[in-house]
Enzyme design. Structure first.
Site, short mmCIF file in Angstrom:
data_model
loop_
_atom_site.label_atom_id
_atom_site.label_comp_id
_atom_site.label_asym_id
_atom_site.label_seq_id
_atom_site.Cartn_x
_atom_site.Cartn_y
_atom_site.Cartn_z
N LYS A 108 0.87 -1.17 0.00
CA LYS A 108 0.00 0.00 0.00
C LYS A 108 0.91 1.22 0.00
CE LYS A 108 -2.85 2.77 3.08
NZ LYS A 108 -3.64 2.84 4.33
N THR A 218 -8.54 2.69 12.58
CA THR A 218 -8.69 3.42 13.85
C THR A 218 -10.00 3.10 14.58
OG1 THR A 218 -7.31 5.20 13.03
CG2 THR A 218 -8.78 5.74 14.86
#
Lengths: 267, 66
Positions: A108, A218
Site C-alpha cells: 500500500k 482506527t
C-alpha cells in the site's frame, strides 16, 4: 450473527479480484493502534477479513517487542504500507524491504509530507506506483480522490485505487463521497475506500455507492470492544454491497409518495 | 568497533556476523529485515556477512499499521 442470503439474487456478486487474488470479504482491516495484540487477533477472526495492512519500523534495540505476524493467520493477505515515506523513493525503499521479508509483493503506497492533516502526496504516489508496478509489485495506492490522479495510477499499473473518505483517524466518514463516486463510475480497477471511516453505517454507505471494498483501522482498534465492532463493520460492508447489487434507487430532490395517491376513503 | 545501528552509534565487541547482531537485538523468531550500507541482505547470507567498522545497519520488522 449471519445476514440471511437473499431469496432472489437479482445480480449475483462476483468475488473481488485484486492482483490475481480473490477475496470473498470486502472488508480490509488495519492493524495499528490496537491496545493489545489479542484484540487484533480476535478482531481478525470476528470480521473474517482476508487482507490486513501492516507497517515496517526499525526494531527497538532497548526492548524486545512482540511479533505482530504471530497474531495474523497465515491465509490472510499481508499488505505492507509505506507509512513514514515522504517521497516516492522512500516508499520504494520500504516496499523493497517488505518484499525481502518474504511476505510477498503487496504494497500500500502511502506517501505523506504533512504532519497535521496527513494527506497523501498524490504525485509522489504515482511515481512510486510506476516504479513498483513495473517491478512486479501488486500496488494499492492511497490517495486523495481525484479523477486525473486515479487515471494516472491505473496507467502506472496500480491494482486498485484507494481514495480517502476523510482524514486518517478522524472517524468523519465519507466527506469526499462525491469525488469517490466519480472514481467508482470512471475507473476500471477496484476502488477501496480507505481512511476516515468511523462507523459501520459509513462503511455501508461506501459500499452502497458501489465501492469495491473498504479498509478500516482506527475505528476498530480504538473501540471499547474491537472484535464485536470489527464484525459489525463486516456485516455493514455486506449489507451495503447487497444494497448496491440490488439496484439501490438514487436520491431524489422531490417527494414521491410511497402510498397510492388515489382511492381515498372520502373520494 | 563502532557502527550505526538504526540511526544510533553502537559499540560492538569482536568481529560479529550480521546474524550475531540480529540474534543479539531480536532473539525472538521475529521476521527481521536487514539493510547494510543501503543494500538489503537476505537472511540466508547473514552468517557469512561480517560487520565492519563504520557500517550503517538498519534492522526493521513488522508492526501494526493502517
Amino acid at each position: 450473527m449471519q445476514i440471511p442470503s437473499p431469496t432472489t439474487n437479482i445480480r449475483p456478486d462476483e468475488p473481488l479480484c485484486i492482483g490475481g487474488k480473490t477475496f470473498t470479504s470486502r472488508f480490509f482491516l488495519g492493524t495499528g493502534k490496537f491496545k493489545n495484540k489479542q484484540d487484533l487477533a480476535d478482531s481478525i477472526r470476528a470480521c473474517r477479513t482476508e487482507l490486513v495492512t501492516v507497517a515496517l519500523r526499525r526494531i527497538d534495540l532497548e526492548r524486545h517487542e512482540e511479533n505482530i505476524l504471530e497474531y495474523i493467520p497465515p491465509d490472510v493477505t499481508l499488505l505492507t504500507n509505506t507509512s513514514g515515506a515522504r517521497t516516492a523513493q522512500e516508499a520504494v525503499r520500504i516496499a523493497r524491504l517488505a518484499e525481502a521479508s518474504g511476505c510477498g509483493k503487496w504494497v500500500k503506497i502511502e506517501v505523506i509530507n504533512d504532519s497535521k492533516y496527513l494527506l497523501p502526496d498524490n504525485q509522489e504516489t504515482i511515481k512510486a506506483t510506476e516504479i513498483l508496478a513495473a517491478d512486479g509489485f501488486t500496488v494499492l495506492p492511497y490517495v486523495t480522490p481525484d479523477l486525473y490522479v486515479a487515471r494516472a495510477l491505473v496507467k502506472a499499473g496500480a491494482a486498485t485505487v484507494m481514495p480517502l473518505g476523510s482524514l486518517i483517524g478522524s472517524n468523519q466518514g465519507l466527506k469526499t463521497a462525491e469525488l469517490i463516486r466519480v472514481l467508482i463510475d470512471e475507473i476500471d480497477v477496484p476502488i477501496v475506500v480507505d481512511a476516515g471511516i468511523g462507523r459501520p453505517s459509513q462503511a455501508a454507505e461506501a459500499m452502497e455507492m458501489g465501492a469495491d471494498a473498504v479498509l478500516v483501522n482506527t475505528a476498530v482498534a480504538t473501540a471499547g470492544h474491537p472484535a464485536p465492532l470489527a464484525e459489525a463493520f463486516a456485516l455493514a460492508v455486506r449489507a451495503g454491497r447487497q444494497a448496491y447489487l440490488s439496484g439501490l434507487p438514487r436520491k431524489k430532490s422531490d417527494a414521491d409518495a410511497s402510498s397510492p395517491l388515489t382511492g381515498f376513503l372520502y373520494e | 568497533m563502532t557502527i550505526t545501528l538504526n540511526g544510533k552509534m553502537q559499540e560492538l565487541a569482536g568481529e560479529p556476523s550480521l546474524n550475531d547482531i540480529v540474534q543479539q537485538f531480536s532473539p525472538q523468531s521475529r521476521r527481521v529485515i536487514a539493510e547494510l550500507n543501503g543494500e538489503i541482505v537476505r537472511d540466508p547470507r547473514w552468517d557469512e556477512i561480517r560487520i565492519r567498522e563504520g557500517d550503517i545497519l538498519e534492522l526493521v520488522s513488522f508492526v501494526g499499521g493502517g
